[in-house]
Design an enzyme around this catalytic site. Structure first.
Site, PDB file in Angstrom:
ATOM      1  N   ARG A  54      11.387 -13.022   6.695  1.00  0.00           N
ATOM      2  CA  ARG A  54      11.474 -12.324   5.404  1.00  0.00           C
ATOM      3  C   ARG A  54      11.527 -13.352   4.276  1.00  0.00           C
ATOM      4  O   ARG A  54      10.942 -13.179   3.221  1.00  0.00           O
ATOM      5  CB  ARG A  54      12.687 -11.380   5.355  1.00  0.00           C
ATOM      6  CG  ARG A  54      12.908 -10.786   3.956  1.00  0.00           C
ATOM      7  CD  ARG A  54      13.733  -9.498   3.912  1.00  0.00           C
ATOM      8  NE  ARG A  54      14.832  -9.451   4.838  1.00  0.00           N
ATOM      9  CZ  ARG A  54      15.979 -10.132   4.709  1.00  0.00           C
ATOM     10  NH1 ARG A  54      16.167 -10.909   3.672  1.00  0.00           N
ATOM     11  NH2 ARG A  54      16.920 -10.037   5.626  1.00  0.00           N
ATOM     12  N   TYR A  75      -2.521   2.686 -13.694  1.00  0.00           N
ATOM     13  CA  TYR A  75      -2.672   3.199 -12.322  1.00  0.00           C
ATOM     14  C   TYR A  75      -1.610   4.276 -12.051  1.00  0.00           C
ATOM     15  O   TYR A  75      -0.448   4.105 -12.421  1.00  0.00           O
ATOM     16  CB  TYR A  75      -2.533   2.027 -11.342  1.00  0.00           C
ATOM     17  CG  TYR A  75      -2.613   2.439  -9.899  1.00  0.00           C
ATOM     18  CD1 TYR A  75      -3.831   2.801  -9.329  1.00  0.00           C
ATOM     19  CD2 TYR A  75      -1.480   2.484  -9.105  1.00  0.00           C
ATOM     20  CE1 TYR A  75      -3.908   3.191  -8.008  1.00  0.00           C
ATOM     21  CE2 TYR A  75      -1.550   2.874  -7.775  1.00  0.00           C
ATOM     22  CZ  TYR A  75      -2.767   3.228  -7.239  1.00  0.00           C
ATOM     23  OH  TYR A  75      -2.831   3.624  -5.929  1.00  0.00           O
ATOM     24  N   ASP A 120      -1.829  -5.934 -14.526  1.00  0.00           N
ATOM     25  CA  ASP A 120      -2.402  -5.536 -13.255  1.00  0.00           C
ATOM     26  C   ASP A 120      -3.871  -5.960 -13.301  1.00  0.00           C
ATOM     27  O   ASP A 120      -4.679  -5.387 -14.028  1.00  0.00           O
ATOM     28  CB  ASP A 120      -2.252  -4.015 -13.099  1.00  0.00           C
ATOM     29  CG  ASP A 120      -2.757  -3.506 -11.755  1.00  0.00           C
ATOM     30  OD1 ASP A 120      -3.649  -4.153 -11.177  1.00  0.00           O
ATOM     31  OD2 ASP A 120      -2.275  -2.456 -11.300  1.00  0.00           O
ATOM     32  N   LYS A 156      -7.696  -4.187  -2.654  1.00  0.00           N
ATOM     33  CA  LYS A 156      -8.995  -3.904  -3.250  1.00  0.00           C
ATOM     34  C   LYS A 156      -9.931  -5.115  -3.119  1.00  0.00           C
ATOM     35  O   LYS A 156     -10.340  -5.435  -2.031  1.00  0.00           O
ATOM     36  CB  LYS A 156      -8.812  -3.455  -4.701  1.00  0.00           C
ATOM     37  CG  LYS A 156      -7.666  -2.422  -4.894  1.00  0.00           C
ATOM     38  CD  LYS A 156      -7.939  -1.084  -4.209  1.00  0.00           C
ATOM     39  CE  LYS A 156      -6.723  -0.164  -4.134  1.00  0.00           C
ATOM     40  NZ  LYS A 156      -6.062   0.128  -5.387  1.00  0.00           N
TER      41      LYS A 156
HETATM   42  C1  LIG Z   1      -4.760   0.487  -5.730  1.00  0.00           C
HETATM   43  C2  LIG Z   1      -4.153   0.014  -6.980  1.00  0.00           C
HETATM   44  C3  LIG Z   1      -2.774  -0.231  -7.075  1.00  0.00           C
HETATM   45  C4  LIG Z   1      -1.820   0.040  -5.940  1.00  0.00           C
HETATM   46  O1  LIG Z   1      -2.036  -0.811  -4.873  1.00  0.00           O
HETATM   47  P1  LIG Z   1      -1.676  -0.434  -3.340  1.00  0.00           P
HETATM   48  O2  LIG Z   1      -2.115  -1.639  -2.605  1.00  0.00           O
HETATM   49  O3  LIG Z   1      -2.431   0.807  -3.006  1.00  0.00           O
HETATM   50  O4  LIG Z   1      -0.202  -0.213  -3.296  1.00  0.00           O
HETATM   51  C5  LIG Z   1      -2.292  -0.721  -8.267  1.00  0.00           C
HETATM   52  N1  LIG Z   1      -3.092  -0.939  -9.324  1.00  0.00           N
HETATM   53  C6  LIG Z   1      -4.413  -0.704  -9.285  1.00  0.00           C
HETATM   54  C7  LIG Z   1      -5.248  -0.967 -10.482  1.00  0.00           C
HETATM   55  C8  LIG Z   1      -4.990  -0.224  -8.115  1.00  0.00           C
HETATM   56  O5  LIG Z   1      -6.305   0.035  -8.085  1.00  0.00           O
END
Ligand SMILES: *Cc1c(COP(=O)(O)O)cnc(C)c1O
Length: 375
Positions: free
Chosen positions: A46, A98, A170, A195
């Site tokens: 961890r 998001y 983000d 992604k």
């Molecule tokens: C998918 C996504 C998230 C969340 O990510 P996870 O890996 O699904 O928890 C946050 N911000 C954006 C812009 C995303 O496309």
């Protein structure tokens, strides 16, 4: 060293113990201490794991940052970064954030006395007007989802600095290949590595990257304390996916632009949202602050029936949430990613039931266009 080379040669791609060119998956929870009085570098997974460390150093290098932390998901990364706040702190976030970030801010952090104001950040004065004495964090997402609205990142950073706010962004849609916000003065960069970083729709993961030693310590405290770490198998999948980041981003973007231009010329398309098109309102700023426009775009059809028809007829495009993989994905925000937002609010934001979002993958663009064309 040029960026494409750095993706593959960042100093953490080879196992220092064996020379293995694919970093081993250190599938261990704990570590034998050869000398109890002089503990080794790792004691418990961890707190630290060599596969995760290689990924974290790679992520830091990709964002031109110093410190990076890998989390179990993008949401774990976002929540852990926000967990450096304390009771009474105020957050200003972009209104088309998001959905998961919206939910965690309004329904989780609010329970601990952390309030959020959502504003349209395409107009910087909206940020200024929302600042309170208790404001601590400016949370950006650019380009945003699903309308690809662009925030002037340097402009937002300047306002944040005047008021001593921490900026978080983000950066999922651009990936560090196209946009490196630390270079623009942002304090904390966050990714859903699920992604474009992973790129193959086979792993959920997240990352937080910063240059500030102080913020890094606070984030590590949360990572180790909450324990939303990314497991070694998933770290390895991300390391493997990242190796092809440049090739994927370049090719997927090329097809996205081609498809955006083609859509624009179709009589059954009412509107195309892609920052790579010269008439997109964020085109100029995007060109200044990023080296590309990405592989996600949206379009509105002429009628609701047409949107349904396309969603149902496609064979090559997967109909799914998520984006950034090598396989192309079509999503219908009103019923999928943005279903939780009340209809009136959705319509105000421009997320209508004629809107379709595309994540363009590696198939040939011609086939993808043919598959979209209504019969
Ligand atoms: C998918 C996504 C998230 C969340 O990510 P996870 O890996 O699904 O928890 C946050 N911000 C954006 C812009 C995303 O496309």
């Amino acid at each position: 060293m040029k960026y494409g080379t750095k993706i593959l040669h960042n100093g953490h791609e080879i196992d220092p113990h064996t020379g293995a060119l694919s970093l081993p998956i250190y599938q261990t929870s704990t570590y034998h201490q050869f000398d109890m009085e002089q503990p080794g570098k790792y004691d418990y997974s961890r707190s630290g794991n060599p596969t995760r460390e290689a990924l974290e150093k790679t992520l830091a290098s990709l964002e031109n940052g110093t410190y990076a932390y890998a989390f179990a998901s993008g949401m774990a990364a976002i929540s852990s970064a926000l967990a450096i706040l304390k009771q009474g702190d105020h957050v200003i976030a972009t209104e088309d954030i998001y959905g998961g970030s919206y939910r965690i801010l309004t329904r989780f952090f609010s329970k601990f006395g952390i309030e959020t104001t959502f504003v349209d950040m395409t107009r910087l004065d909206n940020i200024r007007e929302a600042i309170r004495p208790s404001t601590k964090v400016l949370f950006l997402e650019s380009p945003s989802n699903p309308l690809l609205k662009v925030t002037d990142i340097i402009g937002a950073v300047n306002i944040a600095r005047e008021h001593n706010l921490i900026t978080m962004i983000d950066n999922t849609f651009m990936s560090p290949y196209f946009q490196r916000p630390l270079e623009l003065g942002v304090d904390i960069v966050i990714h859903s590595a699920t992604k474009f970083l992973g790129g193959h729709s086979d792993v959920i993961g997240g990352a937080v990257i910063t240059n500030s030693e102080k913020l890094a310590k606070e984030i590590y405290f949360v990572q180790n304390g909450f324990g939303a770490i990314l497991g070694p198998q998933d770290c390895w999948l991300l390391l493997r996916g990242i190796k092809t980041l440049k090739a994927r981003m370049e090719l997927q973007q090329r097809s996205a632009l081609e498809i955006a231009q083609w859509l624009k010329a179709q009589p059954w398309v009412a509107e195309v949202y892609y920052p790579g098109l010269p008439d997109h309102p964020g085109h100029r700023i995007q060109k200044e602050q990023a080296s590309g426009f990405g592989a996600v775009l949206s379009f509105a059809t002429d009628t609701v029936e047409r949107a349904y028809h396309i969603m149902k007829k496609v064979k090559l495009w997967s109909v799914a949430v998520s984006l950034g993989g090598v396989e192309s994905i079509l999503s219908y925000p009103v019923k999928m990613s943005h279903a939780a937002i009340p209809k009136a609010e959705r319509e105000r934001l421009g997320i209508t039931d004629r809107l379709i979002r595309l994540s363009v993958g590696l198939e040939d663009a011609e086939d993808l266009m043919e598959d979209l064309r209504p019969e």
